[in-house]
Design a protein around this motif. Structure first.
Motif: not given
Length: 468
Positions: A185-190, A209-210, A218-227, A229-239
């Motif tokens: 859900i998060g990835i779709e809306y993002a 993710m996924l 997933v690697e191809d998908f991730t490359y497209q997102l970064r390309d 300019n989407m920021k992917l902050l994985l391994g990080q939590k909102a305190d």
């Protein structure tokens, strides 16, 4: 003895399919829906709205044509939240109209109200006007779906800090957005909002993710997102998440990093909508996420005459699989024969770009120790891809070296959720690499990528005839 043969609680994909199946077999069926209109989460806040939003965003933004006309290309210069909502309402009205007609045509009774157990065969229903009634039945199918998980530390306000249900009612499109939760859900809306040129940051405590999707996809998908300019902050939590006086939202991450954004979408999981059912009165108990445990073949709970299907029973939580679960549960409940469904079903993620998969991933094939070969085609290799201006898109197939059978098909790119069904059919019919090599596909189509990927694998596997 009983008023109904089957009472279905919830009218989403599992509920409506189960109710109609039982009615077609001559049973007296009642559907209880607590929402204002039939359709459940799928029609009103989930599957249909999110996919309608996606289609509207891609059409109005000109996303699909940017390969030809450049990243600055727009169909509509100023896209508003009202533009998105207008198409959504038309689609929802149509879906509800079709469903109500299906119920009427099959003589399925339905009432609006909130249901709860009195005992394993009796439900109490509180209608909108306050009237209370009881219904008794031989069997019950719980298809209540899910609702967004809303932890206490997130200051939801329905405006700048929202969940996925509230997203459909926003008044204006944000210039920036932080999406907490890198699930489906998060990835779709993002990615949908990224296509609308909102500056999106995707945040998740997990470093990946996924994980159930083939890693190469997933690697191809991730490359497209970064390309883009989407920021992917994985391994990080909102305190800490707090709203500011200027209407913006401030986030403090567990590594000390600070983010400021116009909107936060919390999409980290959903809960089974079972809290109001008084499950204890029926001898049932939900897990910590409100989900019910069932027999995976019959969808029967621990109470013999009570069944559950759809998102409330957990993974895969797809509208498509929920429909089949509801149909099987209804057949078992009324004593009809229920055949086991085909082994492989497709999984679709309606992100931008789409992802769809069916069968085993490369990681699963390795774990099972199966000798294999892969075939890959990129959409830009097809003439149809050139016509559509596609710069990205990947189709991957995995074949057994021993049997030459297709083991899995994985696609990322335009039309992935449609294209996957060719691979699904071949998988369930136990087809081999020769099917793709020897068959003719319409030209020019994206489906031709199957032949390209098939030939790619076949060239390394060798010709079976020469081996004989």
């Amino acid at each position: 003895m009983f008023q109904y043969d089957l009472v279905v609680v919830g009218s989403g994909p599992a509920g409506r399919r189960g109710a109609i199946q039982a009615a077609k077999l001559g049973k007296k069926v009642l559907v209880i829906e607590q929402g204002k209109r039939v359709g459940g989460v799928s029609v009103h806040t989930g599957t249909i709205p999110s996919k309608t939003l996606r289609e509207t965003a891609l059409n109005l933004s000109g996303w699909r044509e940017r390969g030809f006309y450049g990243r600055a290309y727009r169909v509509k210069e100023e896209i508003s939240a009202e533009d998105l909502r207008r198409r959504l309402l038309i689609t929802l009205d149509h879906e509800v109209e079709v469903l109500e007609h299906q119920f009427a045509r099959n003589r399925v009774q339905h009432i609006r109200g909130r249901a709860s157990f009195v005992d394993p065969s009796t439900l109490q229903v509180i209608k909108d006007d306050g009237e209370t009634m009881q219904v008794s039945c031989a069997s019950i199918l719980l298809a209540v779906g899910t609702k967004p998980f809303r932890p206490d530390y997130i200051p939801f306000d329905g405006r700048s800090v929202i969940d996925s249900d509230e997203l459909l009612d926003i008044k204006e499109l944000p210039r920036s957005m932080v999406v907490i939760g890198a699930g489906v859900i998060g990835i779709e809306y993002a990615t949908i909002f990224s296509a609308l040129d909102t500056a999106v940051t995707l945040l998740d405590p997990k470093s990946t993710m996924l994980d159930f999707i083939d890693k190469e996809i997933v690697e191809d998908f991730t490359y497209q997102l970064r390309d883009r300019n989407m920021k992917l902050l994985l391994g990080q939590k909102a305190d800490k998440v707090e709203t500011l006086d200027n209407g913006k939202v401030a986030l403090t991450l567990d590594n000390g990093r600070h983010l400021t954004t116009d909107m936060v979408l919390f999409a980290a999981g959903r809960m089974g909508a079972t809290d109001a059912l008084n499950l204890a009165a029926a001898g049932l108990e939900a897990d910590s996420r409100g989900r019910l445990k069932v027999n995976p073949e019959t969808f029967q709970t621990s109470v013999p005459n009570i069944y559950a299907a759809g998102d409330v029973v957990g993974f895969p939580s797809l509208a498509s699989t929920s429909m089949e679960q509801g149909r099987i549960a209804a057949r078992v409940a009324i004593g009809a024969i229920a055949k086991e469904p085909p082994k492989y079903f497709p999984y679709g993620i309606y992100a931008v770009p789409e992802i769809s998969t069916c069968g085993l991933s490369e990681e699963e094939v390795k774990e099972r120790g199966i000798p294999y070969e892969c075939g890959i085609a990129r959409f830009r290799e097809t003439s149809r891809g050139h016509i559509m201006g596609l710069e990205t898109g990947l189709l991957k197939m995995i074949f057994s070296l021993k049997t030459r059978r297709l083991l899995g098909v994985h696609i990322v790119g335009e039309g992935a959720t449609e294209l996957v069904h060719i691979g699904q059919a071949v998988l369930n019919l136990k087809g081999t690499v020769e099917y793709f090599v020897e068959n003719t596909f319409n030209y020019p189509t994206l489906a031709e990528a199957y032949k390209i990927a098939g030939l790619d694998a076949w060239n390394r596997m060798g010709d079976i005839k020469s081996e004989l």
